[in-house]
Motif scaffolding. Structure first.
Motif, PDB file in Angstrom:
ATOM      1  N   LEU A  54      34.546  39.194  34.291  1.00  0.00           N
ATOM      2  CA  LEU A  54      35.260  40.010  33.448  1.00  0.00           C
ATOM      3  C   LEU A  54      36.572  40.594  34.445  1.00  0.00           C
ATOM      4  CD1 LEU A  54      36.387  41.315  30.920  1.00  0.00           C
ATOM      5  CD2 LEU A  54      34.535  43.230  31.393  1.00  0.00           C
ATOM      6  N   MET A  55      36.301  41.164  35.455  1.00  0.00           N
ATOM      7  CA  MET A  55      37.136  41.571  36.358  1.00  0.00           C
ATOM      8  C   MET A  55      38.137  40.611  36.958  1.00  0.00           C
ATOM      9  SD  MET A  55      36.890  43.348  40.116  1.00  0.00           S
ATOM     10  CE  MET A  55      35.975  41.959  40.895  1.00  0.00           C
ATOM     11  N   LEU A  92      38.696  37.582  35.317  1.00  0.00           N
ATOM     12  CA  LEU A  92      39.725  37.156  34.333  1.00  0.00           C
ATOM     13  C   LEU A  92      40.631  38.133  33.801  1.00  0.00           C
ATOM     14  CD1 LEU A  92      37.088  35.406  31.792  1.00  0.00           C
ATOM     15  CD2 LEU A  92      38.433  34.465  33.381  1.00  0.00           C
ATOM     16  N   SER A  93      40.234  39.539  33.731  1.00  0.00           N
ATOM     17  CA  SER A  93      41.363  40.494  33.414  1.00  0.00           C
ATOM     18  C   SER A  93      42.391  40.436  34.788  1.00  0.00           C
ATOM     19  CB  SER A  93      40.546  41.959  33.663  1.00  0.00           C
ATOM     20  OG  SER A  93      39.636  41.934  32.537  1.00  0.00           O
ATOM     21  N   LEU A  94      42.121  40.316  35.748  1.00  0.00           N
ATOM     22  CA  LEU A  94      43.129  40.461  37.006  1.00  0.00           C
ATOM     23  C   LEU A  94      44.199  39.021  36.491  1.00  0.00           C
ATOM     24  CD1 LEU A  94      44.575  41.309  39.497  1.00  0.00           C
ATOM     25  CD2 LEU A  94      42.591  39.661  40.698  1.00  0.00           C
ATOM     26  N   PHE A 102      44.574  37.632  33.884  1.00  0.00           N
ATOM     27  CA  PHE A 102      45.488  37.971  32.414  1.00  0.00           C
ATOM     28  C   PHE A 102      46.788  38.798  32.830  1.00  0.00           C
ATOM     29  CE2 PHE A 102      46.113  40.295  28.513  1.00  0.00           C
ATOM     30  CZ  PHE A 102      46.515  39.147  28.030  1.00  0.00           C
ATOM     31  N   VAL A 103      46.543  39.783  33.302  1.00  0.00           N
ATOM     32  CA  VAL A 103      47.447  40.752  33.580  1.00  0.00           C
ATOM     33  C   VAL A 103      48.488  40.197  34.732  1.00  0.00           C
ATOM     34  CG1 VAL A 103      47.986  43.021  34.735  1.00  0.00           C
ATOM     35  CG2 VAL A 103      45.867  42.872  33.244  1.00  0.00           C
ATOM     36  N   ARG A 104      48.207  39.345  35.631  1.00  0.00           N
ATOM     37  CA  ARG A 104      48.854  38.716  36.537  1.00  0.00           C
ATOM     38  C   ARG A 104      49.947  37.796  35.777  1.00  0.00           C
ATOM     39  NH1 ARG A 104      48.077  33.880  39.654  1.00  0.00           N
ATOM     40  NH2 ARG A 104      49.413  33.777  41.544  1.00  0.00           N
TER      41      ARG A 104
END
Length: 344
Positions: free
Chosen positions: A187-188, A190-192, A194-196
């Motif tokens: 999750l970390m 994929l979140s990184l 996505f935010v990027r």
């Protein structure tokens, strides 16, 4: 007199052997110098493909600046420590510790102002294997020594693979720890990403700038320090046209509206969550004892006497048929014998 002659011969032999030893030492010294320079992080290098092989290479100007800024590396050369960077590089080329390379693509791609600083594909420079600072690349030809942690890691990977295969037989608490740890790391990541991507799209649409935070997070060959570098590189490409920015803005708005319109309702989300939780519970609660007990309960009880009777019943009709065939054959032979006697 004889002793003096013998001692003179020994001295001559020792003096003749001395330069040979020095030559052997100079070869080892340049080899050690090359290994020391390659292991040093001060010399910037990259990996590329050259004639179907991956090689580590550096630029000529970076080698000159490295030798100037790190004079302590030249101390290993002893007598040859006074040589400049160009002479040292030519000696390394002569000993086949280096090879001069050239970029395969020598033409500008559309939308580019200059050639790539670090090309991904190289070829051997055919004209002259001599050192040069201007747009020259040099690849190491010897195999790099692996550090101790890589050797230990090579033994650790099979153990990790075996541990992954044995995950179903772990205790329930260990399964929970592994599951939530892996889910949290995934999750970390994929979140990184996505935010990027969202930050890049917003900066590109609003200001026409290509800004990638964590620029080396997906790089194949990067050190740990370069991998987690936050600040992006300077954008050297031409700014995008306003028509392309407007087009991708419309596409982004349409995609967001479609996702909102066709998003699942609360009942569908609850149903999907229930299915996923059931799958996860099946994986976590499985154990060899439960599997064996379930198999034993599903099997019907076996009676030995019934099995023996069934086997005899199954073999009985075949035996009876064989006896009847023998009796009929005997009767036919007796009839044939009586008929022959009557005729005679």
């Amino acid at each position: 007199m004889k002793k003096s002659a013998g001692t003179e011969k020994k001295r001559v032999k020792r003096s003749s052997d001395a330069p040979r030893k020095k030559k052997g030492v100079t070869k080892d010294l340049f080899q050690l110098f090359a290994e020391k320079v390659r292991d040093n992080k001060g010399l910037e290098s990259r990996w590329a493909v050259m004639e179907q092989a991956r090689v580590e290479y550096f630029r000529g100007k970076d080698f000159v600046s490295f030798v100037k800024n790190h004079p302590e590396c030249k101390e290993i050369l002893e007598e040859d420590s006074d040589l400049d960077a160009e002479d040292i590089a030519n000696v390394l080329l002569g000993k086949n510790l280096l090879v001069r390379c050239d970029r395969v693509t020598k033409t500008l791609r559309p939308g580019k102002k200059k050639l790539s600083t670090w090309p991904a594909h190289l070829e051997i420079f055919r004209d002259d294997q001599a050192f040069s600072e201007t747009d020259a690349f040099f690849a190491w030809t010897f195999e790099k020594r692996h550090p101790l942690w890589q050797t230990l890691l090579s033994f650790f990977w099979p153990v990790l693979t075996l541990a992954i295969c044995l995950f179903p037989v772990y205790p329930h608490r260990c399964k929970l720890i592994v599951l939530y740890s892996c889910a949290g790391i995934l999750l970390m990541i994929l979140s990184l990403l996505f935010v990027r991507a969202v930050a890049f799209g917003a900066m590109w649409i609003l200001f026409g700038k290509r800004v990638w935070f964590f620029p080396n997070i997906l790089a194949e060959e990067a050190t740990l320090k370069e991998l987690f570098r936050f600040w992006p590189k300077k954008d050297e490409e031409e700014p995008p046209k306003w028509t392309s920015r407007l087009f991708y803005t419309v596409v982004a708005v349409v995609v967001v509206m479609l996702l909102r319109r066709h998003a699942p309702d609360e009942a569908a989300r609850a149903r999907y969550q229930r299915r996923m939780s059931n799958i996860i519970d099946d994986v976590l609660e499985w154990s060899p004892k439960l599997a064996l007990s379930g198999l034993m309960e599903n099997q019907p009880p076996v009676n030995i006497t019934e099995a023996a009777n069934n086997s005899s019943d199954a073999a009985g009709p075949d035996h009876i048929e064989e006896v009847d065939l023998d009796e009929t054959q005997g009767e036919e032979e007796a009839e044939e014998l009586t008929n022959s006697d009557i005729k005679t």
